[in-house]
Design a protein around this motif. Structure first.
Motif, PDB file in Angstrom:
ATOM      1  N   PHE A 190      48.957   7.807  13.134  1.00 32.11           N
ATOM      2  CA  PHE A 190      48.321   7.747  11.823  1.00 32.11           C
ATOM      3  C   PHE A 190      48.435   9.090  11.099  1.00 32.11           C
ATOM      4  O   PHE A 190      48.770   9.148   9.916  1.00 32.11           O
ATOM      5  CB  PHE A 190      46.855   7.330  11.948  1.00 32.11           C
ATOM      6  CG  PHE A 190      46.120   7.314  10.638  1.00 32.11           C
ATOM      7  CD1 PHE A 190      46.429   6.378   9.667  1.00 32.11           C
ATOM      8  CD2 PHE A 190      45.132   8.248  10.385  1.00 32.11           C
ATOM      9  CE1 PHE A 190      45.762   6.370   8.446  1.00 32.11           C
ATOM     10  CE2 PHE A 190      44.455   8.244   9.174  1.00 32.11           C
ATOM     11  CZ  PHE A 190      44.770   7.305   8.202  1.00 32.11           C
ATOM     12  N   LEU A 191      48.171  10.183  11.830  1.00 35.83           N
ATOM     13  CA  LEU A 191      48.288  11.505  11.221  1.00 35.83           C
ATOM     14  C   LEU A 191      49.726  11.794  10.813  1.00 35.83           C
ATOM     15  O   LEU A 191      49.980  12.416   9.775  1.00 35.83           O
ATOM     16  CB  LEU A 191      47.754  12.576  12.168  1.00 35.83           C
ATOM     17  CG  LEU A 191      46.249  12.518  12.439  1.00 35.83           C
ATOM     18  CD1 LEU A 191      45.864  13.549  13.501  1.00 35.83           C
ATOM     19  CD2 LEU A 191      45.444  12.705  11.177  1.00 35.83           C
ATOM     20  N   GLY A 192      50.686  11.342  11.620  1.00 35.24           N
ATOM     21  CA  GLY A 192      52.098  11.486  11.260  1.00 35.24           C
ATOM     22  C   GLY A 192      52.429  10.712   9.995  1.00 35.24           C
ATOM     23  O   GLY A 192      53.159  11.192   9.124  1.00 35.24           O
ATOM     24  N   PHE A 193      51.873   9.500   9.889  1.00 31.99           N
ATOM     25  CA  PHE A 193      52.062   8.688   8.684  1.00 31.99           C
ATOM     26  C   PHE A 193      51.499   9.405   7.454  1.00 31.99           C
ATOM     27  O   PHE A 193      52.142   9.457   6.408  1.00 31.99           O
ATOM     28  CB  PHE A 193      51.391   7.324   8.858  1.00 31.99           C
ATOM     29  CG  PHE A 193      51.208   6.577   7.562  1.00 31.99           C
ATOM     30  CD1 PHE A 193      52.275   5.938   6.965  1.00 31.99           C
ATOM     31  CD2 PHE A 193      49.970   6.533   6.944  1.00 31.99           C
ATOM     32  CE1 PHE A 193      52.117   5.261   5.763  1.00 31.99           C
ATOM     33  CE2 PHE A 193      49.795   5.859   5.740  1.00 31.99           C
ATOM     34  CZ  PHE A 193      50.871   5.221   5.147  1.00 31.99           C
ATOM     35  N   LEU A 194      50.280   9.955   7.596  1.00 29.97           N
ATOM     36  CA  LEU A 194      49.673  10.673   6.470  1.00 29.97           C
ATOM     37  C   LEU A 194      50.522  11.870   6.056  1.00 29.97           C
ATOM     38  O   LEU A 194      50.742  12.109   4.864  1.00 29.97           O
ATOM     39  CB  LEU A 194      48.263  11.138   6.829  1.00 29.97           C
ATOM     40  CG  LEU A 194      47.175  10.077   6.881  1.00 29.97           C
ATOM     41  CD1 LEU A 194      45.852  10.710   7.295  1.00 29.97           C
ATOM     42  CD2 LEU A 194      47.036   9.358   5.565  1.00 29.97           C
ATOM     43  N   ALA A 195      50.989  12.631   7.037  1.00 33.70           N
ATOM     44  CA  ALA A 195      51.806  13.811   6.729  1.00 33.70           C
ATOM     45  C   ALA A 195      53.078  13.411   5.988  1.00 33.70           C
ATOM     46  O   ALA A 195      53.475  14.065   5.015  1.00 33.70           O
ATOM     47  CB  ALA A 195      52.136  14.567   8.012  1.00 33.70           C
ATOM     48  N   MET A 196      53.711  12.321   6.456  1.00 38.22           N
ATOM     49  CA  MET A 196      54.942  11.868   5.811  1.00 38.22           C
ATOM     50  C   MET A 196      54.646  11.390   4.382  1.00 38.22           C
ATOM     51  O   MET A 196      55.372  11.710   3.440  1.00 38.22           O
ATOM     52  CB  MET A 196      55.595  10.747   6.608  1.00 38.22           C
ATOM     53  CG  MET A 196      56.902  10.267   6.007  1.00 38.22           C
ATOM     54  SD  MET A 196      57.704   8.978   6.972  1.00 38.22           S
ATOM     55  CE  MET A 196      56.495   7.682   6.904  1.00 38.22           C
ATOM     56  N   ASP A 197      53.559  10.625   4.209  1.00 35.78           N
ATOM     57  CA  ASP A 197      53.213  10.107   2.888  1.00 35.78           C
ATOM     58  C   ASP A 197      52.894  11.242   1.919  1.00 35.78           C
ATOM     59  O   ASP A 197      53.311  11.212   0.759  1.00 35.78           O
ATOM     60  CB  ASP A 197      52.027   9.143   2.994  1.00 35.78           C
ATOM     61  CG  ASP A 197      51.799   8.389   1.696  1.00 35.78           C
ATOM     62  OD1 ASP A 197      52.748   7.712   1.235  1.00 35.78           O
ATOM     63  OD2 ASP A 197      50.694   8.491   1.146  1.00 35.78           O
ATOM     64  N   ILE A 198      52.186  12.254   2.393  1.00 34.23           N
ATOM     65  CA  ILE A 198      51.858  13.398   1.537  1.00 34.23           C
ATOM     66  C   ILE A 198      53.123  14.143   1.135  1.00 34.23           C
ATOM     67  O   ILE A 198      53.286  14.551  -0.012  1.00 34.23           O
ATOM     68  CB  ILE A 198      50.858  14.331   2.244  1.00 34.23           C
ATOM     69  CG1 ILE A 198      49.475  13.665   2.307  1.00 34.23           C
ATOM     70  CG2 ILE A 198      50.772  15.685   1.550  1.00 34.23           C
ATOM     71  CD1 ILE A 198      48.482  14.374   3.201  1.00 34.23           C
ATOM     72  N   SER A 199      54.057  14.297   2.084  1.00 33.00           N
ATOM     73  CA  SER A 199      55.279  15.030   1.749  1.00 33.00           C
ATOM     74  C   SER A 199      56.181  14.223   0.812  1.00 33.00           C
ATOM     75  O   SER A 199      56.861  14.786  -0.039  1.00 33.00           O
ATOM     76  CB  SER A 199      56.041  15.436   3.011  1.00 33.00           C
ATOM     77  OG  SER A 199      56.554  14.294   3.676  1.00 33.00           O
TER      78      SER A 199
END
Length: 109
Positions: free
Chosen positions: A63-72
């Motif tokens: 989930f945190l990886g998904f958030l990081a990717m979405d933010i970038s």
């Protein structure tokens, strides 16, 4: 004696590099995996894959990886938190003390 494979990669202007496919396969690396570097006195550097610890939650990590990717990918979606919401949250939990190292009671488990 096991065969030795040699590969190389190039540093960018920002001192970044792509881990060659041969190394990724040998270490069984996937996206977001961590690499540990051991630097020996001879100047030799050994790379190993960092194993996830028992306490790591794989779902939370994804989930945190998904958030990081979405933010970038979509920084325009970021919004600041309204000051009124911050004040409301502080009024609800502002004086609650939490000891993250305390053992949970049986009811809380």
């Amino acid at each position: 004696m096991a065969a030795t494979l040699e590969v190389e990669s190039t540093l960018t202007d920002r001192y970044q590099t792509t881990v060659p496919e041969t190394v990724r396969r040998a270490l069984k690396l996937g996206k977001r995996d961590k690499i540990h570097y051991t630097i020996r006195s001879s100047g030799e550097v050994v790379l190993t894959r960092v194993e996830a610890s028992e306490g790591d939650d794989p779902v939370l990590g994804q989930f945190l990886g998904f958030l990081a990717m979405d933010i970038s990918l979509h920084p325009e979606r970021l919004q600041s938190v309204d000051a009124g919401l911050v004040q409301r949250l502080l009024s609800l939990v502002g004086v609650v003390d939490v000891d993250l190292d305390a053992t949970l009671s049986a009811d809380d488990e």
